[in-house]
Motif scaffolding. Structure first.
Motif, PDB file in Angstrom:
ATOM      1  N   LEU A  11       0.856  -1.189   0.000  1.00 29.60           N
ATOM      2  CA  LEU A  11       0.000   0.000   0.000  1.00 29.60           C
ATOM      3  C   LEU A  11       0.886   1.231   0.000  1.00 29.60           C
ATOM      4  O   LEU A  11       1.746   1.385   0.883  1.00 29.60           O
ATOM      5  CB  LEU A  11      -0.890  -0.010   1.239  1.00 29.60           C
ATOM      6  N   VAL A  12       0.685   2.096  -0.996  1.00 31.33           N
ATOM      7  CA  VAL A  12       1.447   3.339  -1.092  1.00 31.33           C
ATOM      8  C   VAL A  12       0.513   4.480  -1.426  1.00 31.33           C
ATOM      9  O   VAL A  12      -0.645   4.257  -1.816  1.00 31.33           O
ATOM     10  CB  VAL A  12       2.565   3.252  -2.161  1.00 31.33           C
ATOM     11  N   GLN A  13       1.018   5.692  -1.292  1.00 31.96           N
ATOM     12  CA  GLN A  13       0.253   6.869  -1.679  1.00 31.96           C
ATOM     13  C   GLN A  13       0.572   7.242  -3.126  1.00 31.96           C
ATOM     14  O   GLN A  13       1.627   6.893  -3.655  1.00 31.96           O
ATOM     15  CB  GLN A  13       0.571   8.033  -0.747  1.00 31.96           C
ATOM     16  N   ALA A  14      -0.340   7.969  -3.729  1.00 27.61           N
ATOM     17  CA  ALA A  14      -0.140   8.422  -5.097  1.00 27.61           C
ATOM     18  C   ALA A  14       1.179   9.199  -5.202  1.00 27.61           C
ATOM     19  O   ALA A  14       1.508  10.006  -4.312  1.00 27.61           O
ATOM     20  CB  ALA A  14      -1.303   9.301  -5.535  1.00 27.61           C
ATOM     21  N   GLY A  15       1.923   8.925  -6.268  1.00 26.07           N
ATOM     22  CA  GLY A  15       3.207   9.575  -6.479  1.00 26.07           C
ATOM     23  C   GLY A  15       4.394   8.795  -5.964  1.00 26.07           C
ATOM     24  O   GLY A  15       5.543   9.100  -6.318  1.00 26.07           O
ATOM     25  N   GLU A  16       4.140   7.802  -5.130  1.00 27.04           N
ATOM     26  CA  GLU A  16       5.231   7.002  -4.577  1.00 27.04           C
ATOM     27  C   GLU A  16       5.610   5.862  -5.536  1.00 27.04           C
ATOM     28  O   GLU A  16       5.025   5.716  -6.614  1.00 27.04           O
ATOM     29  CB  GLU A  16       4.848   6.472  -3.206  1.00 27.04           C
TER      30      GLU A  16
END
Length: 123
Positions: A11-16
């Protein structure tokens, strides 16, 4: 028997970024084209990227060009997918696959698939 084992989802955030890896049985690694596919909930599995086993030529679906990179590492029989600038629409289960015919692989035809690894990108 060809064995494909994926890892590296999360699970990552947008842009990562995330890096997926697929360990391939030795015999397959030296003779089969390799690819990555993904399947989002409620959608069909789609082609993401492929690499030729001898030419190392790479192919990408338009939505990931410039953001994803497929590579092979002969030292450990691994195919990786480096995913940068991730977007929520990249959320899916990602699968590693192989085929002796590159055109078949790019169209999603393969007798060999990994178990899949979940990638979730939050906005």
């Amino acid at each position: 028997q060809v064995q494909l084992v994926e890892s590296g989802g999360g699970l990552v955030q947008a842009g990562e970024s995330l890096r997926l890896s697929c360990v391939v049985s030795r015999r397959a690694f030296r003779s089969l084209h390799m690819g990555w596919f993904r399947q989002a909930p409620g959608r069909e599995r789609e082609f993401v990227a492929a690499i030729g086993w001898s030419s190392r030529a790479t192919y990408y679906t338009d939505s990931v060009k410039g953001r994803f990179t497929i590579s092979t590492y002969s030292a450990n029989n691994t195919v990786s997918l480096q995913m940068n600038s991730l977007k929520p629409e990249d959320t899916a289960v990602y699968y590693c696959a192989s085929n002796a015919i590159l055109s078949d692989l790019k169209q999603g035809r393969s007798n060999y698939w990994g178990q899949g690894t979940q990638v979730t990108v939050s906005s």
